[in-house]
Design a protein around this motif. Structure first.
Motif, PDB file in Angstrom:
ATOM      1  N   LEU A 157      -5.419 -63.974  33.768  1.00  0.00           N
ATOM      2  CA  LEU A 157      -6.146 -64.530  35.566  1.00  0.00           C
ATOM      3  C   LEU A 157      -5.067 -64.144  36.415  1.00  0.00           C
ATOM      4  N   MET A 196      -9.221 -67.238  43.915  1.00  0.00           N
ATOM      5  CA  MET A 196     -10.180 -67.669  43.232  1.00  0.00           C
ATOM      6  C   MET A 196     -11.483 -68.158  43.511  1.00  0.00           C
ATOM      7  N   VAL A 218     -12.576 -68.662  39.648  1.00  0.00           N
ATOM      8  CA  VAL A 218     -12.312 -70.054  39.253  1.00  0.00           C
ATOM      9  C   VAL A 218     -11.750 -71.101  39.364  1.00  0.00           C
ATOM     10  N   TYR A 266      -8.728 -68.011  31.967  1.00  0.00           N
ATOM     11  CA  TYR A 266      -9.248 -68.201  32.858  1.00  0.00           C
ATOM     12  C   TYR A 266      -7.898 -69.474  33.156  1.00  0.00           C
ATOM     13  N   TYR A 267      -6.968 -69.872  33.705  1.00  0.00           N
ATOM     14  CA  TYR A 267      -7.072 -70.896  34.448  1.00  0.00           C
ATOM     15  C   TYR A 267      -5.781 -71.581  35.332  1.00  0.00           C
ATOM     16  N   TYR A 268      -6.044 -72.319  36.148  1.00  0.00           N
ATOM     17  CA  TYR A 268      -5.582 -72.411  37.753  1.00  0.00           C
ATOM     18  C   TYR A 268      -5.253 -73.954  38.404  1.00  0.00           C
TER      19      TYR A 268
END
Length: 503
Positions: free
Chosen positions: A246, A275, A280, A213-215
């Motif tokens: 994600l 988010m 995240v 999971y990356y934002y």
């Protein structure tokens, strides 16, 4: 005392003496004792020998088993070593979601044409609020156009904003629901007035595991904007990236999430609210530029942070990045160094022309500044205030980074040279970029030293370094090669051992 001492000795030793008359009976008793003793020792020896042999056999089997396991492990390790690593992320693994409005489409689509390259496997969709006119000659020069889904069922209670923020916040989810997600690793959001440096975007995303999971994105330049919205929010105009897993998790809960935040202003703070519910945090990458500023971007671009330039936003609000050109003409000129060496684009180097006592700041592919006197790198690496805050009444303390005032001393006013042309030197595998002086009035300086005004052209030699961002962040070093005949020649490259920016 002596007699008493000798008495016990007699008692102890006398029974051990054999009388002359008893010598004949001793040989009969001794053989029996010796036989039993020999039998006992022999039996003990046999028992211990059998135990030793059995334990050695078991140990041998265990060693053989260990050896077998070792060889199997070694075989598996060797087999695994031959498996190639997963391919690096490329443009074909990214899907772009572009937020646009029909009202501004005819003007803004020209920005997208500057960076959109479907022949390189790029995929993406422009999401509009209503249909727009299309032209045949634009086929293949723009992403697919689609109309966003109906959002009338969602509440919107922010009196200062516009409910289009809801449809824009759902772009990733709507793109995912189309189903064309084969081989997709990342979804990247941007606006129709955002220009992406594609190769640098890919470089950034390769730092992260797309299976997690990356934002990823960045903040506003305005401290007040970040306070009003969030320092943990990626600004959508500057662009942000969401990993595929994600995006899947977001799509499952986003509509319910949006219903819980009717009072939020925009699309990006709605995204960040969801988010936060997913747990995240924002992974900050400074190369995504929101540019919540007005005026001239020169101070920001000439002192770009030591990170790849990924995006430029609000290009309709700020002045053209090159003088005497329209916004589109200026961006087309920037594409020349971008194609030659996108990794080094806008990267700052600081050095000194010792003979004349000048300070030189190189923003590769954009502009060069030459100052009279010696200014420290600490000062030059701070952006000069050629721009105004998004909140026009705010002063220089309302930025989310350090800035320095424009030089007040007339002798310190820099002589600026803007990028004009470039070519590749095939014999040396170097790029040669040329920068031409921007002629503006300069106040009179009474210092008794050579004036950079004598220089009309600056030439910069630089060898492309595709692995620049695979190492720890560090500015490149520049070296003044010559300064004569109205021409300054500079070399830019990786700093050598012990090289520092000092006079």
């Amino acid at each position: 005392m002596k007699a008493a001492h000798n008495s016990p000795e007699k008692f102890i030793w006398e029974p051990m003496r054999v009388p002359a008359g008893g010598a004949a009976s001793q040989p009969k008793i001794l053989p029996k004792i010796m036989v039993w003793l020999i039998l006992f020792v022999s039996a003990t020896y046999v028992v211990y020998t059998l135990k030793l042999v059995s334990s050695s056999h078991a140990a041998g089997l265990a060693c053989a088993g260990d050896a077998d396991i070792f060889h199997k492990t070694l075989h598996l390790s060797t087999a695994n070593a031959t498996i190639p690593p997963p391919p690096t992320t490329g443009l074909e693994h990214i899907v772009f979601g572009i937020a646009a409005s029909a009202k501004l489409w005819e003007q803004r689509k020209e920005y997208i044409k500057l960076w959109w390259r479907p022949e390189r496997g790029m995929r993406g969709i422009v999401w509009l609020d209503s249909p727009v006119k299309t032209h045949r000659n634009e086929s293949g020069r723009l992403p697919e156009l689609r109309i966003s889904g109906d959002t009338s069922r969602f509440a919107y209670k922010n009196k200062q904003g516009h409910r289009s923020a809801i449809r824009i916040s759902r772009i990733v989810s709507e793109t995912l629901r189309l189903g064309a997600t084969e081989n997709v690793r990342w979804f990247v959001m941007g606006d129709d007035d955002t220009v992406f440096v594609k190769d640098n975007l890919v470089k950034i995303l390769n730092k992260y595991d797309h299976n997690q999971y990356y934002y990823i994105g960045s903040l506003s330049e305005s401290h007040l904007q970040n306070i009003y919205f969030s320092y943990g929010m990626a600004y959508g105009g500057g662009g942000f990236a969401i990993s595929y897993p994600l995006a899947v998790a977001l799509e499952k809960m986003q509509d319910r999430c949006i219903q819980r935040y009717p009072g939020l202003y925009g699309s990006d703070d709605r995204m960040q609210a969801c988010m936060a519910e997913l747990g995240v945090p924002l992974t900050k990458e400074l190369g995504f530029h929101q540019y919540d500023v007005y005026g001239n971007l020169f101070g920001l671009l000439s002192a770009h942070p030591v990170t790849p330039l990924v995006s430029l936003h609000h290009l309709d609000v700020v002045e053209p990045i090159f003088p005497n050109a329209t916004r589109l003409e200026a961006l087309k000129r920037l594409k020349i160094p971008m194609q030659l060496d996108s990794v080094g684009l806008m990267q700052q180097s600081i050095c000194y022309e010792k003979k004349n006592g000048w300070t030189v700041s190189v923003s590769w592919g954009f502009a060069i500044q030459v100052f009279r006197g010696v200014l420290s790198p600490r000062e030059i690496e701070m952006p000069s205030r050629t721009f105004l805050n998004w909140y026009r009444r705010a002063d220089y303390t309302a930025y989310a980074f350090n800035t320095r005032p424009v030089m007040r001393n007339p002798c310190h006013k820099p002589f600026v040279y803007y990028f004009s042309k470039a070519r590749t030197e095939l014999s040396t595998n170097q790029t040669l970029t040329q920068y031409t002086r921007h002629h503006v009035p300069h106040p009179q300086c009474r210092w008794k030293m050579a004036s950079p005004g004598e220089v009309e052209t600056v030439e910069v030699y630089k060898k492309p370094d595709p692995h620049l961002w695979d190492r720890s962040p560090r500015r490149n070093c520049c070296r003044v090669l010559s300064s004569k005949e109205k021409r300054l020649v500079i070399d830019v490259g990786v700093c050598e051992e012990g090289e520092v920016s000092e006079v």
